[in-house]
Design an enzyme around this catalytic site. Structure first.
Site, PDB file in Angstrom:
ATOM      1  CG  ASN A   7      -1.840   1.147   1.313  1.00 51.02           C
ATOM      2  OD1 ASN A   7      -1.788   2.048   0.483  1.00 51.02           O
ATOM      3  ND2 ASN A   7      -2.714   1.154   2.303  1.00 51.02           N
ATOM      4  NE  ARG A  90      -6.085   1.579  -0.277  1.00 53.37           N
ATOM      5  CZ  ARG A  90      -6.099   2.741   0.350  1.00 53.37           C
ATOM      6  NH1 ARG A  90      -5.003   3.222   0.897  1.00 53.37           N
ATOM      7  NH2 ARG A  90      -7.199   3.434   0.412  1.00 53.37           N
ATOM      8  CG  HIS A 179     -13.234   2.894   3.154  1.00 53.50           C
ATOM      9  ND1 HIS A 179     -14.043   3.825   3.779  1.00 53.50           N
ATOM     10  CD2 HIS A 179     -11.955   3.188   3.494  1.00 53.50           C
ATOM     11  CE1 HIS A 179     -13.284   4.659   4.469  1.00 53.50           C
ATOM     12  NE2 HIS A 179     -12.023   4.305   4.321  1.00 53.50           N
ATOM     13  NE  ARG A 240     -10.939  12.321   4.433  1.00 52.41           N
ATOM     14  CZ  ARG A 240     -10.826  11.016   4.232  1.00 52.41           C
ATOM     15  NH1 ARG A 240     -11.889  10.264   4.004  1.00 52.41           N
ATOM     16  NH2 ARG A 240      -9.656  10.430   4.245  1.00 52.41           N
ATOM     17  CD  GLU A 383      -9.048  -1.623   3.883  1.00 54.68           C
ATOM     18  OE1 GLU A 383      -8.674  -1.306   5.031  1.00 54.68           O
ATOM     19  OE2 GLU A 383      -9.371  -0.797   3.023  1.00 54.68           O
TER      20      GLU A 383
END
Ligand code: ADP
Length: 396
Positions: A7, A90, A179, A240, A383
């Site tokens: 990643n 990823r 996601h 956020r 993941e």
């Protein structure tokens, strides 16, 4: 097979070496401060973490250091490079071009480059990781697993914004969702864990981490998700804002004398529970604050939980019912307070929380009572394992 999962960010690179048969993590770690000074974190399964300051001017040197650590005589997880059978990367944004994972070829790289303007912070960094691995391991097959791919099954009515259609035609402005690897992994595992048929199920997944998103999964296919063109839309997150009235942007710009970059910085980095609480983006701090009587910390947790519950209501409508709701990621796996608050809003669905079971941290569990009409569970996401599985499936 041994799969190296990568990643890659602009100055960091996370990695895990996973044995695909046992699904064990053989070693994992992180390269930090690439292009600045460089630090390698390496941990072989069952051993302590090792830290090493090491110059890594580029991602290629970072990968070389990872390989050196993985094949080290004393603490390596493998003997030589040839024991790495494939690399799974990823990749953040696959636009409308990628609805599933792919074996990485020059054509794929060119197509991912075309998606860079949709994810300018992520895709270029992901591609640097691909190029670095190609240089260091030219003959090892590589697979790209996209954050957006699982959401490509959303129907038009879910992904189109109420904007002039030409923006979609000309610039591909639409909702993509993120996601996806986690939503796919967790929804599938939820069905398996609850003994349901995934292809005949209505599942809502709440991925609640620093970044947070919800998805509605009908018969194994995503039909809606809360993030949009970018990961800013939807839930209130760590820093956020999630959904807001877009007119707030002009209002704040004038009041605070900010340009568009300044407003975007506020919405991405200074909002969410951090902005609401003036305390922290981390729910451990917010819960401690709330317990100490900090009203703003309590507000932040309330706003966060209420937004999650509203989305679950919306997605229950989108699915025309719901069989199971799964909580995952940092807060979803470790946050009984948020989970309980969300479940309290869902009494109308026949959801009943089991307070004892809801105290779970990081393990799979059903947290609703046996007579709850909708099963609610905690399913830890993974993941990296999902990327390793996809990689094996594609190179076989
Ligand atoms: P991301 O991958 O998006 O950075 P994670 O899924 O790792 O985020 O989630 C990180 C968040 O999980 C932290 O910011 C924190 O709010 C929350 N978290 C982690 N552990 C706990 C805990 N024990 N109790 C409550 N919240 C927790």
């Amino acid at each position: 097979m041994n799969i190296l999962v990568i990643n890659c960010g602009s100055s960091s690179l996370k990695y895990q070496l996973i044995n695909s048969e046992s699904e064990d993590v053989l070693a994992k770690g992180l390269c930090e401060r690439i292009g600045i000074d460089g630090r390698l974190v390496y941990q072989k399964a069952g051993c302590d973490k090792e830290f090493k300051e090491a110059a890594m001017p580029t991602h290629k040197q970072a990968i070389e250091l990872v390989i050196t650590a993985l094949t080290n005589d004393k603490t390596g997880a493998i003997k030589e490079l040839s024991e790495i059978d494939a690399v799974g990367h990823r990749l953040v944004h696959g636009g409308e071009k990628f609805a599933s994972s792919v074996v990485i070829t020059p054509e794929v790289i060119a197509a991912v480059e075309e998606c860079c303007e949709l994810a300018p912070l992520h895709n270029p960094a992901n591609l640097i990781g691909v190029a670095a691995c190609k240089e260091v391991m030219p003959d090892v097959p590589m697979v790209g697993v996209f954050d957006t791919a699982f959401h490509q099954t959303m129907p038009k009515k879910a992904y189109l914004y109420g904007l002039p259609y030409e923006y979609y035609e000309k610039y591909k402005v639409r909702r993509y969702g993120f996601h996806g690897t986690s939503h796919s992994f967790v929804s599938k595992r939820t069905a398996e864990y609850l003994g349901m048929d995934y292809n005949n199920s209505k599942i809502i997944v709440a991925h609640l981490g620093n970044g947070a998103s919800i998805s509605a999964v009908l018969n194994g296919k995503c039909i809606d998700t809360s993030m949009g063109l970018t990961p800013l839309e939807g839930l209130v997150m760590g820093t956020r804002s999630g959904d807001i009235d877009p007119a707030i942007m002009e209002f704040i710009a004038k009041k605070e004398n900010l340009d568009i970059d300044g407003v975007m910085n506020v919405l991405n980095k200074k909002s969410g529970v951090q902005g609401l609480s003036r305390l922290s983006s981390d729910f451990r701090d917010l819960e401690a604050g709330m317990n100490d009587g900090n009203e703003l910390a309590e507000n932040a947790i309330e706003v966060f939980s209420y937004r999650v519950a509203k989305y679950i209501g919306a997605y229950t409508a989108a699915l025309n019912g719901v069989d199971a709701i799964a909580f995952t990621a940092g807060i979803g796996e470790n946050g009984p307070i948020v989970r309980k608050k969300v479940m309290e809003y869902l009494g109308y669905l026949g959801v009943a929380a089991d307070d004892e079971k809801n105290s779970v941290h990081g393990d799979e569990a059903v947290i609703s009572t046996p007579d709850s009409k909708v099963k609610v569970c905690v399913i830890p996401t993974n993941e990296e394992l999902a990327i390793a599985r996809e990689t094996v499936a594609l190179i076989r």
